[in-house]
Design an enzyme around this catalytic site. Structure first.
Site, short mmCIF file in Angstrom:
data_model
loop_
_atom_site.label_atom_id
_atom_site.label_comp_id
_atom_site.label_asym_id
_atom_site.label_seq_id
_atom_site.Cartn_x
_atom_site.Cartn_y
_atom_site.Cartn_z
CG HIS A 53 0.85 -77.84 -1.84
ND1 HIS A 53 2.21 -77.75 -1.64
CD2 HIS A 53 0.34 -78.37 -0.68
CE1 HIS A 53 2.51 -78.21 -0.42
NE2 HIS A 53 1.39 -78.57 0.18
CG ASP A 95 2.05 -76.20 5.35
OD1 ASP A 95 0.85 -76.07 5.64
OD2 ASP A 95 2.55 -77.27 4.96
CG HIS A 112 3.47 -80.39 3.23
ND1 HIS A 112 2.44 -80.32 4.14
CD2 HIS A 112 3.79 -81.69 3.09
CE1 HIS A 112 2.13 -81.56 4.54
NE2 HIS A 112 2.94 -82.39 3.93
ZN LIG Z 1 1.19 -78.71 4.73
#
Ligand SMILES: [Zn+2]
Length: 367
Positions: free
Chosen positions: A137, A174, A176
């Site tokens: 991220h 993942d 996300h």
């Molecule tokens: Zn994640």
């Protein structure tokens, strides 16, 4: 049987995140995984010869500068220096740092470099970097979503800038979206030619609310950013459709010289954060679909780095399967079950995959 390096040091358990509230990105994720790997004789004094323990090294600040602004590095340094074990500092609402966080983050990025060195030297064939904090991220100027520095894109740049690799394919599984990775690639920050495929829970109603199916990059990168946005509850049948209809054909046409994997395990059906239905077996099965592509085009070269995954037991079992399939193609945990609803499979087959294929078809002969 391939030799798999397992990059780990206890520094990865020294990045503390537990303040007034418990935090899912906790040290037990790696400590319990190491215990389970020892039970399987994959790590520790009794490890089998196809598994090789590797110590990480520090990434330098100059190396971090490949992907991150100096202001971010200073921000992390400053936050860490102000933190104490009793009072954590925060990079954002959910990204705490403690006194050892910078050291852990430098070893996490440097652990990926060390894995690459050992693979390129022929000492191992593949690697799994069991590191914390995660990275996917983090973008140029921000640490966020439990991530301090973007380990996988730093690794990409290390391959293309330092190791003579021209084409890197990245798969991020993942739950996300790898929005920091996408952002860095979109800006052309890692050198070389990069194919980035992120499969994740539909971000229209899920963190990080970015990386939608219609985001495919720009300029030279157009068509080489692919977002597979699973509906909540998607499981093995949806994964197989995505791998067979999108990931494998694109990887084959791209002909990567190295495959990198952002290996998050929060798409597991037991995960407290994610809403997908992956099983212990799903992760090893995905490796088994990518392995022949690595063998055909990349001399087998593949390295995975840990991202998310917050059920301590399922992450340990799933990682064992990833490492085992990387080496032998065989699963060692195969009794996990998840009942995937047929409407999720129908949506993936008849709506989601044709939609994504429509966005990227102009850039790929195989689609
Ligand atoms: Zn994640």
């Amino acid at each position: 049987m391939k030799k798999i390096g397992i990059v780990y040091d206890d520094i990865f358990a020294e990045h503390h995140t537990q303040g007034w509230f418990s935090h899912p990105e906790c040290k037990e994720r790696v400590l319990h995984t190491i215990d389970v790997l020892k039970e399987h004789e994959m790590y520790g004094k009794d490890h089998a010869e196809n598994y090789v323990p590797i110590m990480p090294r520090d990434a330098t600040f100059e190396e971090l500068n490949w992907c991150h602004e100096q202001a971010l590095i200073e921000w992390v340094k400053d936050a860490v220096s102000k933190s104490s074990e009793k009072r954590l500092e925060h990079m954002d609402g959910d990204t705490p740092v403690s006194p050892q966080s910078l050291n852990a983050a430098l070893q996490a990025a440097g652990g990926n470099f060390e894995a690459i060195d050992k693979i390129m030297e022929g000492k191992i064939n593949r690697a799994f970097v069991l590191c914390r904090p995660p990275g996917h991220h983090a973008n140029k100027g921000r640490s966020r979503g439990f991530c301090l520095f973007n380990n996988i894109i730093l690794a990409t740049h290390y391959l293309t800038r330092k190791k003579g690799i021209k084409k890197v394919a990245i798969f991020d599984f993942d739950v996300h979206a790898g929005n920091g990775s996408e952002d860095l690639i979109w800006r052309g920050i890692p050198e070389g030619e990069v194919l980035f495929i992120s499969s994740h829970q539909d971000p229209r109603a899920f963190y990080p609310f970015e990386c939608h199916a219609d985001e495919i990059g720009d300029g030279a990168q157009k068509g080489k950013i692919v977002n597979i946005t699973y509906a909540p509850g998607s499981g093995d049948q949806c994964i197989n459709l995505a791998l067979d209809e999108i990931v494998s054909p694109l990887f084959r046409e791209f002909k990567p010289e190295f495959i990198l994997i952002s290996a998050g395990f929060d798409a597991h059906h037991t995960d407290p954060i994610g809403g997908l239905g992956f099983t212990d077996q799903s992760y090893g099965n995905m490796i088994n679909k990518l392995s022949p592509i690595a063998d055909e085009f990349a001399s087998g070269r593949m390295a995975a780095t840990l991202e998310g995954g917050y059920n301590i037991d399922s992450i340990a079992r799933s990682i064992s399967n990833v490492i085992s399939t990387m080496s032998t193609g065989k699963l060692i945990e195969d009794e996990d079950e998840f009942q995937e609803k047929s409407d999720r499979v129908e949506y993936t087959e008849n709506v989601l995959i044709p939609k994504i294929q429509g966005f990227i078809a102009p850039y790929w002969k195989s689609i």
